[in-house]
Design a protein around this motif. Structure first.
Motif, PDB file in Angstrom:
ATOM      1  N   VAL A 179      11.656   1.861  11.703  1.00  0.00           N
ATOM      2  CA  VAL A 179      11.840   1.055  10.621  1.00  0.00           C
ATOM      3  C   VAL A 179      11.344   2.001   9.791  1.00  0.00           C
ATOM      4  O   VAL A 179      11.583   1.528   8.731  1.00  0.00           O
ATOM      5  CB  VAL A 179       9.895   0.313  10.408  1.00  0.00           C
ATOM      6  N   GLU A 180      11.028   3.413  10.137  1.00  0.00           N
ATOM      7  CA  GLU A 180      11.571   4.457   8.954  1.00  0.00           C
ATOM      8  C   GLU A 180      10.613   4.056   7.903  1.00  0.00           C
ATOM      9  O   GLU A 180      11.474   4.316   6.752  1.00  0.00           O
ATOM     10  CB  GLU A 180      12.907   4.855   8.454  1.00  0.00           C
ATOM     11  N   PRO A 181       9.502   4.006   7.507  1.00  0.00           N
ATOM     12  CA  PRO A 181       8.705   3.612   6.037  1.00  0.00           C
ATOM     13  C   PRO A 181       7.999   5.184   5.547  1.00  0.00           C
ATOM     14  O   PRO A 181       8.849   6.501   6.002  1.00  0.00           O
ATOM     15  CB  PRO A 181       7.202   3.525   6.271  1.00  0.00           C
ATOM     16  N   PRO A 182       8.283   4.926   4.163  1.00  0.00           N
ATOM     17  CA  PRO A 182       8.329   6.516   3.610  1.00  0.00           C
ATOM     18  C   PRO A 182       6.595   6.962   3.387  1.00  0.00           C
ATOM     19  O   PRO A 182       5.678   6.680   4.478  1.00  0.00           O
ATOM     20  CB  PRO A 182       8.116   5.288   2.431  1.00  0.00           C
ATOM     21  N   HIS A 193       1.934  -4.479   4.179  1.00  0.00           N
ATOM     22  CA  HIS A 193       2.399  -5.551   5.265  1.00  0.00           C
ATOM     23  C   HIS A 193       3.537  -4.913   6.067  1.00  0.00           C
ATOM     24  O   HIS A 193       3.111  -5.286   7.475  1.00  0.00           O
ATOM     25  CB  HIS A 193       3.216  -6.799   4.023  1.00  0.00           C
ATOM     26  N   VAL A 194       4.149  -3.398   5.948  1.00  0.00           N
ATOM     27  CA  VAL A 194       4.406  -2.613   6.841  1.00  0.00           C
ATOM     28  C   VAL A 194       3.474  -2.039   7.852  1.00  0.00           C
ATOM     29  O   VAL A 194       3.810  -2.057   9.527  1.00  0.00           O
ATOM     30  CB  VAL A 194       5.179  -2.208   6.462  1.00  0.00           C
ATOM     31  N   VAL A 195       2.327  -1.336   7.647  1.00  0.00           N
ATOM     32  CA  VAL A 195       1.332  -1.469   8.661  1.00  0.00           C
ATOM     33  C   VAL A 195       1.052  -2.153  10.023  1.00  0.00           C
ATOM     34  O   VAL A 195       0.728  -1.976  10.763  1.00  0.00           O
ATOM     35  CB  VAL A 195       0.100  -0.823   7.993  1.00  0.00           C
ATOM     36  N   SER A 196       0.875  -3.874   8.875  1.00  0.00           N
ATOM     37  CA  SER A 196       0.625  -4.977  10.133  1.00  0.00           C
ATOM     38  C   SER A 196       1.368  -5.442  10.808  1.00  0.00           C
ATOM     39  O   SER A 196       1.572  -5.486  12.350  1.00  0.00           O
ATOM     40  CB  SER A 196       0.129  -5.931   9.009  1.00  0.00           C
ATOM     41  N   ARG A 197       2.870  -5.264  10.507  1.00  0.00           N
ATOM     42  CA  ARG A 197       3.755  -5.229  11.472  1.00  0.00           C
ATOM     43  C   ARG A 197       4.113  -4.664  12.187  1.00  0.00           C
ATOM     44  O   ARG A 197       4.254  -4.674  14.047  1.00  0.00           O
ATOM     45  CB  ARG A 197       5.380  -5.448  10.416  1.00  0.00           C
ATOM     46  N   LEU A 198       3.387  -2.986  12.164  1.00  0.00           N
ATOM     47  CA  LEU A 198       3.895  -1.480  13.299  1.00  0.00           C
ATOM     48  C   LEU A 198       2.322  -2.011  14.439  1.00  0.00           C
ATOM     49  O   LEU A 198       2.996  -2.199  15.282  1.00  0.00           O
ATOM     50  CB  LEU A 198       3.395  -0.275  12.346  1.00  0.00           C
ATOM     51  N   PHE A 200      -5.983   1.037  10.233  1.00  0.00           N
ATOM     52  CA  PHE A 200      -5.874  -0.372  10.153  1.00  0.00           C
ATOM     53  C   PHE A 200      -6.020  -0.632  11.586  1.00  0.00           C
ATOM     54  O   PHE A 200      -5.413   0.086  12.226  1.00  0.00           O
ATOM     55  CB  PHE A 200      -4.822  -1.055   9.747  1.00  0.00           C
ATOM     56  N   VAL A 201      -6.943  -2.035  12.113  1.00  0.00           N
ATOM     57  CA  VAL A 201      -7.127  -2.015  13.312  1.00  0.00           C
ATOM     58  C   VAL A 201      -6.797  -2.729  13.730  1.00  0.00           C
ATOM     59  O   VAL A 201      -7.346  -4.309  13.195  1.00  0.00           O
ATOM     60  CB  VAL A 201      -8.895  -1.277  13.875  1.00  0.00           C
ATOM     61  N   ARG A 202      -6.122  -3.182  14.843  1.00  0.00           N
ATOM     62  CA  ARG A 202      -6.001  -5.033  15.582  1.00  0.00           C
ATOM     63  C   ARG A 202      -6.142  -5.078  16.895  1.00  0.00           C
ATOM     64  O   ARG A 202      -5.750  -3.890  17.383  1.00  0.00           O
ATOM     65  CB  ARG A 202      -4.133  -4.907  15.300  1.00  0.00           C
ATOM     66  N   ALA A 203      -6.805  -5.508  17.702  1.00  0.00           N
ATOM     67  CA  ALA A 203      -7.017  -5.481  19.344  1.00  0.00           C
ATOM     68  C   ALA A 203      -6.205  -7.066  20.069  1.00  0.00           C
ATOM     69  O   ALA A 203      -6.302  -8.054  18.867  1.00  0.00           O
ATOM     70  CB  ALA A 203      -8.411  -5.967  19.329  1.00  0.00           C
TER      71      ALA A 203
END
Length: 302
Positions: free
Chosen positions: A184-187, A194-199, A221-224
Motif C-alpha cells: 500500500v505504501e502509505p506516506p 481510512h488507510v489504517v482501517s484497510r490495513l 487503531f485496534v481491531r479484533a
C-alpha cells in the motif's frame, strides 16, 4: 563540523524497550535475545542489572552485540544506522522450553532485522509461535521498517505475513511498516484513518486475531476478529474496533515510543482490561516514553 550535545547511551530495540517497560509497569518478564561478549554486551547487562531484572541475558562468546546509532535532529524524523550483530543468528532454538513454561504472552519483535526470522517466509517465527501455543501462551508480533536496499527489503512480506499471522494472536505494527509490506505504501505517519482501517482488515484476513496499528502522533487503531481469539483476550473484545488518540505532551524524543506503547497494551491485556481501556493505557505509556530522550527513563511504575 556541526556542534551537538552530549551522547545518550541506552539500550534499544524490542527486547529491552518493551521488556523493561513491562518490568517497570510491574509485569514478570524474561528477555530473550543474543548479546556478544564485547563492550556493548557488558553495557546492556549493566542496564538490565540496574533495572533489577531477575534473569539478565547471557553473553555469547565470540559474538558481536547488535547496536544502533540513532540520529535524532530537532523537528525532523529519526535516522537509524543499525548493525544486527549476534541477533542475525537468533532462531527458535534460542527460546528455551523453560522460558515458555507458565508464560502468558510470547512477544517477538523486529523480524526485518533478524536474518533467520525473515528468511523462508518466517518459518522460524512460526515455530516459536507454535511452541508458545503448545505451552498455552498467546503470541504477539511487532515489526520494523525493512531497509529497502538490503536483503530484508526484497522479502515477499505479504507471503511472509500469510505464513506467520495465522499463528499470531496480537499483531502490533506501525502503519507505514504494514503499508510497505502489503504494497500500500502509505506516506509517513500519521496515515489517513481510512488507510489504517484497510490495513487492519487485510492483516485480520491474513490470519491475525487482534491488530493494533501504531500511527505516530495520531495515536493507534485496534481491531479484533469475531472468532478464533486466544482465551487470554476478554470475550468482550470480539469484533470490536477503536481509534485511540495520542496524548499531548512535551516531546523530547520519539525513540522507542512504539515499543513502550506495545508494552502498555500487553500490560493492560495481562490485567484483563477492556479493549478501549487497553488502547488508552497503551497510548499513555507511549506518551510517558517520549517525554525523555531515551526509550525507558520516562516510564513510571503502574
Amino acid at each position: 563540523l556541526i556542534e551537538v550535545g552530549a551522547a545518550t547511551v541506552s539500550t534499544g530495540g524490542c527486547v529491552p524497550n518493551t521488556g523493561l517497560a513491562l518490568h517497570r509497569l510491574g509485569a514478570s518478564v524474561e528477555l530473550c535475545g543474543r548479546l556478544g561478549d564485547d563492550a556493548f554486551g557488558s553495557l546492556v547487562l549493566d542496564v538490565l542489572r540496574r533495572e533489577g531484572l531477575p534473569q539478565p541475558m547471557r553473553l555469547t562468546p565470540g559474538a558481536e552485540t547488535s547496536y544502533t546509532v540513532v540520529v535524532n535532529p530537532p523537528g525532523q524524523d529519526r535516522m537509524f544506522l543499525h548493525s544486527p550483530g549476534a541477533n542475525a543468528d537468533f532462531g527458535s532454538e534460542h527460546v528455551l522450553e523453560a522460558s515458555l513454561k507458565g508464560t502468558k504472552v510470547v512477544h517477538v519483535g523486529y523480524p526485518p532485522l533478524l536474518r533467520r526470522l525473515y528468511r523462508d517466509n518466517g518459518e522460524e517465527v512460526r515455530r516459536i509461535f507454535k511452541r508458545a501455543h503448545a505451552a498455552g501462551a498467546a503470541t504477539s508480533l511487532d515489526m520494523t521498517f525493512p531497509d529497502a536496499g538490503a536483503e530484508s527489503g526484497r522479502v515477499d512480506w505479504q507471503a511472509w505475513l500469510a505464513n506467520v499471522l495465522p499463528h499470531c494472536d496480537l499483531f502490533v505494527p506501525s502503519a507505514p511498516e504494514l503499508g510497505f509490506m502489503l504494497g500500500v505504501e502509505p506516506p509517513e505517519e500519521p496515515v489517513a484513518t481510512h488507510v489504517v482501517s484497510r490495513l487492519a482488515e487485510e492483516a485480520l484476513q491474513l490470519g491475525a486475531s487482534v491488530v493494533v496499528i501504531k500511527n505516530g502522533p495520531a495515536g493507534l487503531f485496534v481491531r479484533a476478529r469475531s472468532d478464533g481469539i486466544h482465551p487470554l483476550f476478554p470475550s468482550s473484545w470480539r469484533k470490536q474496533e477503536h481509534f485511540e488518540p495520542a496524548f499531548q505532551v512535551e516531546v523530547a524524543s520519539t525513540t522507542g515510543a512504539g515499543d513502550a506503547t506495545v508494552a502498555g497494551f500487553l500490560f493492560a491485556l495481562l490485567r484483563g482490561a477492556e479493549l478501549r481501556e487497553a488502547a488508552s493505557i497503551a497510548a499513555a505509556v507511549g506518551a510517558c516514553s517520549v517525554e525523555k530522550a531515551d526509550a525507558l527513563s520516562g516510564i513510571p511504575t503502574w
